[in-house]
Design a protein around this motif. Structure first.
Motif, PDB file in Angstrom:
ATOM      1  N   MET A  23      29.615  38.202  58.658  1.00 30.51           N
ATOM      2  CA  MET A  23      30.025  39.461  59.284  1.00 30.51           C
ATOM      3  C   MET A  23      31.390  39.936  58.787  1.00 30.51           C
ATOM      4  O   MET A  23      31.572  41.112  58.438  1.00 30.51           O
ATOM      5  CB  MET A  23      30.031  39.284  60.801  1.00 30.51           C
ATOM      6  CG  MET A  23      30.410  40.526  61.574  1.00 30.51           C
ATOM      7  SD  MET A  23      30.338  40.215  63.348  1.00 30.51           S
ATOM      8  CE  MET A  23      30.922  41.797  63.961  1.00 30.51           C
ATOM      9  N   GLU A  24      32.365  39.034  58.766  1.00 33.66           N
ATOM     10  CA  GLU A  24      33.715  39.438  58.366  1.00 33.66           C
ATOM     11  C   GLU A  24      33.741  39.891  56.908  1.00 33.66           C
ATOM     12  O   GLU A  24      34.443  40.849  56.557  1.00 33.66           O
ATOM     13  CB  GLU A  24      34.693  38.296  58.602  1.00 33.66           C
ATOM     14  CG  GLU A  24      34.931  37.997  60.076  1.00 33.66           C
ATOM     15  CD  GLU A  24      36.077  37.027  60.299  1.00 33.66           C
ATOM     16  OE1 GLU A  24      36.837  36.784  59.344  1.00 33.66           O
ATOM     17  OE2 GLU A  24      36.215  36.526  61.428  1.00 33.66           O
ATOM     18  N   THR A  25      32.984  39.230  56.064  1.00 30.53           N
ATOM     19  CA  THR A  25      32.892  39.641  54.657  1.00 30.53           C
ATOM     20  C   THR A  25      32.346  41.058  54.550  1.00 30.53           C
ATOM     21  O   THR A  25      32.854  41.882  53.781  1.00 30.53           O
ATOM     22  CB  THR A  25      31.992  38.666  53.875  1.00 30.53           C
ATOM     23  OG1 THR A  25      32.545  37.357  53.962  1.00 30.53           O
ATOM     24  CG2 THR A  25      31.870  39.083  52.418  1.00 30.53           C
ATOM     25  N   HIS A  26      31.308  41.341  55.315  1.00 29.55           N
ATOM     26  CA  HIS A  26      30.723  42.682  55.290  1.00 29.55           C
ATOM     27  C   HIS A  26      31.712  43.726  55.807  1.00 29.55           C
ATOM     28  O   HIS A  26      31.844  44.815  55.220  1.00 29.55           O
ATOM     29  CB  HIS A  26      29.455  42.711  56.128  1.00 29.55           C
ATOM     30  CG  HIS A  26      28.314  41.956  55.513  1.00 29.55           C
ATOM     31  ND1 HIS A  26      27.182  41.623  56.211  1.00 29.55           N
ATOM     32  CD2 HIS A  26      28.131  41.477  54.253  1.00 29.55           C
ATOM     33  CE1 HIS A  26      26.344  40.965  55.423  1.00 29.55           C
ATOM     34  NE2 HIS A  26      26.902  40.862  54.236  1.00 29.55           N
ATOM     35  N   LEU A  27      32.392  43.425  56.902  1.00 30.05           N
ATOM     36  CA  LEU A  27      33.311  44.400  57.480  1.00 30.05           C
ATOM     37  C   LEU A  27      34.462  44.735  56.535  1.00 30.05           C
ATOM     38  O   LEU A  27      34.956  45.874  56.520  1.00 30.05           O
ATOM     39  CB  LEU A  27      33.858  43.880  58.819  1.00 30.05           C
ATOM     40  CG  LEU A  27      32.853  43.802  59.970  1.00 30.05           C
ATOM     41  CD1 LEU A  27      33.480  43.156  61.197  1.00 30.05           C
ATOM     42  CD2 LEU A  27      32.306  45.176  60.319  1.00 30.05           C
ATOM     43  N   LYS A  28      34.882  43.768  55.732  1.00 32.43           N
ATOM     44  CA  LYS A  28      35.968  44.022  54.781  1.00 32.43           C
ATOM     45  C   LYS A  28      35.555  44.978  53.661  1.00 32.43           C
ATOM     46  O   LYS A  28      36.413  45.514  52.951  1.00 32.43           O
ATOM     47  CB  LYS A  28      36.450  42.700  54.181  1.00 32.43           C
ATOM     48  CG  LYS A  28      37.224  41.831  55.168  1.00 32.43           C
ATOM     49  CD  LYS A  28      37.603  40.491  54.557  1.00 32.43           C
ATOM     50  CE  LYS A  28      38.331  39.614  55.575  1.00 32.43           C
ATOM     51  NZ  LYS A  28      38.628  38.261  55.016  1.00 32.43           N
ATOM     52  N   GLN A  29      34.262  45.191  53.517  1.00 28.54           N
ATOM     53  CA  GLN A  29      33.774  46.068  52.455  1.00 28.54           C
ATOM     54  C   GLN A  29      33.658  47.525  52.894  1.00 28.54           C
ATOM     55  O   GLN A  29      33.345  48.393  52.079  1.00 28.54           O
ATOM     56  CB  GLN A  29      32.413  45.567  51.964  1.00 28.54           C
ATOM     57  CG  GLN A  29      32.442  44.177  51.357  1.00 28.54           C
ATOM     58  CD  GLN A  29      31.047  43.636  51.056  1.00 28.54           C
ATOM     59  OE1 GLN A  29      30.079  44.386  51.011  1.00 28.54           O
ATOM     60  NE2 GLN A  29      30.949  42.330  50.857  1.00 28.54           N
ATOM     61  N   ILE A  30      33.906  47.795  54.189  1.00 26.47           N
ATOM     62  CA  ILE A  30      33.662  49.138  54.717  1.00 26.47           C
ATOM     63  C   ILE A  30      34.478  50.200  53.986  1.00 26.47           C
ATOM     64  O   ILE A  30      33.963  51.262  53.620  1.00 26.47           O
ATOM     65  CB  ILE A  30      33.944  49.184  56.229  1.00 26.47           C
ATOM     66  CG1 ILE A  30      32.821  48.478  56.986  1.00 26.47           C
ATOM     67  CG2 ILE A  30      34.075  50.626  56.717  1.00 26.47           C
ATOM     68  CD1 ILE A  30      33.006  48.436  58.481  1.00 26.47           C
TER      69      ILE A  30
END
Length: 578
Positions: free
Chosen positions: A336-343
């Motif tokens: 989840m955190e990896t994905h959120l950093k890509q926003i």
């Protein structure tokens, strides 16, 4: 004969009788042929007249129905077919009515059901029904342009549309229908490894996505699409309270905090049990079937599905035992955190029309079940802990603070040595003046300078403040201990709320009644009892007098017991099961 089938036939017969009396017969009404729903008018959406038509069609062709080949019902059905043709817009769409006008996704919901009962009628050996079937085919044909060009709002709408395209393709084998579905499917599946769809909607939209992707997979020969369906159905085994109530504590949609059961999962569990020869899915289908009390939406109509798809006959399939004791953390390994950093890289700046970004997708969820006890621990939700103990419903515990201000949504959940830990570090700063190089020309020339035309994104942050709160949750024999502690920042008003079902009664020596189902536990403990089951909660505090903190809200239909705290604090609350 299958007991669930017999129940569905009875429900269908009774519903047919009651809805026939609500059909509009006035030839001067623009709604003639439609069936009045809860709005006081007739509508052509998937929960209204088309859903009733699914019941009527199932009754007309089923020898076990008391309406089998009933001429009066057939006349009513044909009038309803005229109604949906008349309410269909020139572009082939229908409107939801409560919102979403000329709506491709809501048309797709309707197509998802009308295609099925069209197939049922078209295959039935009864000449009298063919004119009505022809009208259904015309309605469906008119929807094709909208299905080939129309867009969506929400994540599940994409799969509802692909299902409509697949079901239309079975009737109208146009390659364009496949090509359009491929455009949607190219976006990829929005589901975690543990089976959670984007909207985290256990009460409504899981089942919507599941049944839609089943049709898409089967009719377009895309068996890979069933993988997400399987994962979600496996996950849902662990998201049910002992009463059959579905866990909706953290939903991203309108089922959030509302009461739902497993009825809408009956058909997809039955279809997937037959497809996979899966004893667990067969048992879950039987279980879900016990909750069916009414007809569902047209695209997920239980009796229609049993009549149309003979493979749902799984009486010979072994049944697995459903689990009643387990502890597990869902989505523990989801990145989840990896994905959120890509926003920020994507470029949408967190703006999307008529939907949410659903940034809580993939957040970890702890589920604990011990027969009649059921617990959910969750971050990124207004409540972080909920419990069922027999008839007792602790619907949630939530924290509100004056720092942010508003409800705290813990953003981390981890397994600790003896339990679980949640924490959040909140930030709040102040915005400095915009550097002159970024100011608009109007501001620099002394003209009117509207606030909303200033480039606020360039304001430098000043005096950034942080505030950390942690919760540690530990289970022991017959009780839960929940330690909540803040950092050293002083004088932040905080309120801990225990949200309880309004069917029970609260009592305590220092429990102040604030009216409208709200109480303050000023000190000591309190008791909550419902139908002979009870819990005790301790200990209270009343360190400030605010009845509610800014940006917090307390929906009606619950009992709220508040504990008022001022930082810094380190308090342990005990929930004892009686």
């Amino acid at each position: 004969m299958d007991a669930i089938y017999q129940k569905l036939v009875k429900i269908n017969n009774d519903y047919t009788a009651s809805t026939l009396g609500r059909q509009i017969l006035d030839p001067n009404s623009k709604y003639v042929g439609g069936v009045i729903d809860e709005t006081g008018i007739a509508r052509a959406n998937h929960m209204s007249t088309p859903s009733i038509m699914a019941c009527w069609a199932s009754a007309l062709v089923n020898p076990d129905s008391r309406y089998y080949h009933d001429e009066k019902l057939l006349t009513a059905f044909e009038m309803a077919a005229d109604f949906i043709l008349n309410r269909q817009h020139a572009d082939g769409t229908v409107s939801l009515g409560s919102t979403n006008y000329n709506s491709p996704p809501d048309t797709a919901f309707v197509v998802g059901g009308v295609t099925q009962f069209y197939q049922l009628l078209a295959a039935h050996d009864w000449a009298a029904v063919k004119p009505a079937a022809a009208k259904l085919k015309l309605f469906l044909e008119r929807t094709i342009p909208a299905m080939l060009t129309g867009g969506c709002h929400t994540p599940n709408h994409r799969w509802v549309i692909t299902a409509a395209l697949a079901l239309l393709y079975e009737i109208f084998p146009m390659p364009e229908l496949v090509a359009r579905a491929d455009e949607w499917l190219a976006e990829g599946m929005d589901i975690t490894e543990d089976g959670e769809w984007t909207e985290r909607s256990n009460g409504i939209y899981n089942a919507v996505s599941d049944i839609a992707l089943y049709h898409t997979a089967k009719l377009f020969n895309r068996p890979d699409l069933l993988d997400g369906v399987r994962r979600n159905l496996n996950m849902m085994v662990y998201l049910i309270h002992p009463s059959g109530e579905v866990v909706t504590d953290y939903s991203g949609r309108q089922d959030f905090g509302e009461t739902y059961d497993m009825a809408t999962y009956f058909l997809i569990y039955r279809l997937m049990a037959a497809h996979d020869r899966n004893p667990l899915f067969a048992a879950m289908s039987d279980y879900a079937g016990t909750f069916i009390r009414k007809s569902e939406a047209v695209n997920n109509h239980a009796l229609l599905g049993l009549l149309l798809y003979p493979e749902t006959a799984i009486e010979d399939l072994e049944r697995a035992e459903l689990p009643e004791r387990y502890t597990l953390m869902l989505n523990e390994k989801h990145p989840m955190e990896t994905h959120l950093k890509q926003i920020d890289r994507v470029g949408h700046h967190m703006k999307i029309q008529h939907s949410s970004m659903h940034v809580a997708f993939g957040a970890p969820i702890v589920r604990i079940r011990d027969r009649e006890q059921s617990v959910t621990i969750m971050p990124l939700a207004p409540s972080f802990f909920s419990l069922r103990h027999g008839k007792v419903r602790l619907l949630g515990m939530k924290l509100s603070t004056s720092f942010s201000p508003g409800i705290i949504k813990f953003d981390h959940l981890t397994a600790a040595e003896n339990g679980y830990k949640l924490n959040i570090v909140m930030e709040k700063g102040y915005n400095g003046p915009i550097p002159q190089s970024y100011l608009p020309e109007a501001a620099q020339q002394g003209q009117v300078s509207p606030w909303y035309l200033l480039p606020h994104q360039h304001r430098p942050m000043t005096h950034l403040q942080t505030h950390e709160i942690q919760a540690e949750i530990v289970q022991s024999d017959s009780e839960w201990q929940i330690r909540i502690h803040s950092d050293a920042r002083e004088d932040v008003f905080t309120q801990l709320s225990f949200i309880l079902g309004d069917e029970g009664q609260v009592s305590g020596e220092d429990l102040a009644d604030a009216g409208d189902g709200k109480y303050f536990l000023k000190s000591g403990g309190m008791r909550y009892e419902a139908e002979g089951d009870a819990i005790e909660i301790s200990s209270g505090a009343y360190e400030h007098l605010l009845p509610v903190l800014r940006e917090d809200q307390h929906p009606i239909g619950c009992r709220y017991v508040h504990v008022n705290l001022v930082t810094p604090f380190d308090r342990t609350f005990t929930i004892r099961l009686l």
